[in-house]
Design a protein around this motif. Structure first.
Motif, mmCIF file in Angstrom:
data_model
loop_
_atom_site.group_PDB
_atom_site.id
_atom_site.type_symbol
_atom_site.label_atom_id
_atom_site.label_comp_id
_atom_site.label_asym_id
_atom_site.label_seq_id
_atom_site.Cartn_x
_atom_site.Cartn_y
_atom_site.Cartn_z
ATOM 1 N N LEU A 191 30.272 47.624 33.027
ATOM 2 C CA LEU A 191 30.367 46.839 34.251
ATOM 3 C C LEU A 191 31.583 45.912 34.223
ATOM 4 O O LEU A 191 32.308 45.777 35.215
ATOM 5 N N GLN A 192 31.846 45.317 33.077
ATOM 6 C CA GLN A 192 32.995 44.433 32.928
ATOM 7 C C GLN A 192 34.301 45.204 33.131
ATOM 8 O O GLN A 192 35.202 44.731 33.826
ATOM 9 N N VAL A 193 34.413 46.375 32.572
ATOM 10 C CA VAL A 193 35.614 47.196 32.737
ATOM 11 C C VAL A 193 35.792 47.587 34.197
ATOM 12 O O VAL A 193 36.909 47.556 34.730
ATOM 13 N N LEU A 194 34.706 47.945 34.873
ATOM 14 C CA LEU A 194 34.807 48.330 36.284
ATOM 15 C C LEU A 194 35.228 47.162 37.172
ATOM 16 O O LEU A 194 36.071 47.325 38.063
ATOM 17 N N ALA A 227 38.767 46.896 39.152
ATOM 18 C CA ALA A 227 38.813 46.730 40.601
ATOM 19 C C ALA A 227 39.684 45.537 40.984
ATOM 20 O O ALA A 227 40.460 45.606 41.948
ATOM 21 N N VAL A 228 39.595 44.446 40.235
ATOM 22 C CA VAL A 228 40.411 43.269 40.515
ATOM 23 C C VAL A 228 41.887 43.574 40.299
ATOM 24 O O VAL A 228 42.742 43.181 41.105
ATOM 25 N N VAL A 229 42.222 44.291 39.246
ATOM 26 C CA VAL A 229 43.623 44.639 38.971
ATOM 27 C C VAL A 229 44.169 45.571 40.048
ATOM 28 O O VAL A 229 45.289 45.386 40.536
ATOM 29 N N ILE A 230 43.395 46.547 40.475
ATOM 30 C CA ILE A 230 43.847 47.473 41.524
ATOM 31 C C ILE A 230 44.033 46.729 42.838
ATOM 32 O O ILE A 230 45.032 46.931 43.538
ATOM 33 N N PHE A 231 43.101 45.858 43.197
ATOM 34 C CA PHE A 231 43.235 45.082 44.427
ATOM 35 C C PHE A 231 44.459 44.174 44.371
ATOM 36 O O PHE A 231 45.191 44.042 45.354
ATOM 37 N N SER A 232 44.700 43.538 43.239
ATOM 38 C CA SER A 232 45.858 42.653 43.092
ATOM 39 C C SER A 232 47.158 43.428 43.219
ATOM 40 O O SER A 232 48.110 42.959 43.855
ATOM 41 N N ALA A 233 47.228 44.600 42.621
ATOM 42 C CA ALA A 233 48.437 45.423 42.727
ATOM 43 C C ALA A 233 48.653 45.871 44.171
ATOM 44 O O ALA A 233 49.792 45.849 44.672
ATOM 45 N N TRP A 234 47.594 46.258 44.867
ATOM 46 C CA TRP A 234 47.698 46.667 46.274
ATOM 47 C C TRP A 234 48.167 45.501 47.133
ATOM 48 O O TRP A 234 49.034 45.654 47.983
ATOM 49 N N TYR A 235 47.609 44.312 46.921
ATOM 50 C CA TYR A 235 47.973 43.135 47.698
ATOM 51 C C TYR A 235 49.437 42.765 47.457
ATOM 52 O O TYR A 235 50.173 42.458 48.404
ATOM 53 N N ALA A 236 49.878 42.785 46.211
ATOM 54 C CA ALA A 236 51.272 42.468 45.892
ATOM 55 C C ALA A 236 52.212 43.499 46.505
ATOM 56 O O ALA A 236 53.277 43.154 47.018
ATOM 57 N N PHE A 237 51.837 44.773 46.460
ATOM 58 C CA PHE A 237 52.645 45.832 47.068
ATOM 59 C C PHE A 237 52.797 45.591 48.558
ATOM 60 O O PHE A 237 53.892 45.710 49.111
ATOM 61 N N ARG A 238 51.714 45.224 49.232
ATOM 62 C CA ARG A 238 51.766 44.980 50.674
ATOM 63 C C ARG A 238 52.604 43.755 51.009
ATOM 64 O O ARG A 238 53.290 43.724 52.023
ATOM 65 N N LYS A 239 52.536 42.703 50.192
ATOM 66 C CA LYS A 239 53.277 41.480 50.464
ATOM 67 C C LYS A 239 54.753 41.585 50.090
ATOM 68 O O LYS A 239 55.606 41.042 50.779
#
Length: 102
Positions: free
Chosen positions: A7-10, A14-26
């Motif tokens: 659960l911790q790895v998941l 998810a937080v790392v993927i969301f952060s990368a997506w958000y940074a890419f968009r910005k």
């Protein structure tokens, strides 16, 4: 691997993927819009199943107005106009009066 570790790895993944997506968009807004439009166009073809076409229409980026910054056409792509208005408000304010100590 225990259930908690999985659960911790998941969650961290998810937080790392969301952060990368958000940074890419910005940081690369035009590239992200182009990639999103290409993905939506690939999914929204007549030969695709109904679910894929629905996802493609949902992913379609909003239409961009032809107005440029300062044209008054409702440009909201970069929010630069709002920042410029706030900057002019700050420069037009009166300086604080100086009062010597008594």
């Amino acid at each position: 691997m225990s259930g908690f570790a999985l659960l911790q790895v998941l969650v961290i993944g998810a937080v790392v993927i969301f952060s990368a997506w958000y940074a890419f968009r910005k940081l690369l807004p035009q590239t992200s819009q182009r990639l999103l439009a290409a993905t939506a166009a690939a999914l929204d073809r007549p030969t695709r199943p109904a679910l894929a076409r629905r996802i493609g229409r949902w992913l379609q980026p909003p239409a961009v107005s032809s107005g440029a910054c300062g044209s008054g056409d409702g440009c909201s792509a970069c929010a630069g106009c709002a920042l410029a208005k706030d900057a002019t408000r700050q420069t037009q304010s009166q300086p604080l009066p100086f009062r010597p100590r008594e």
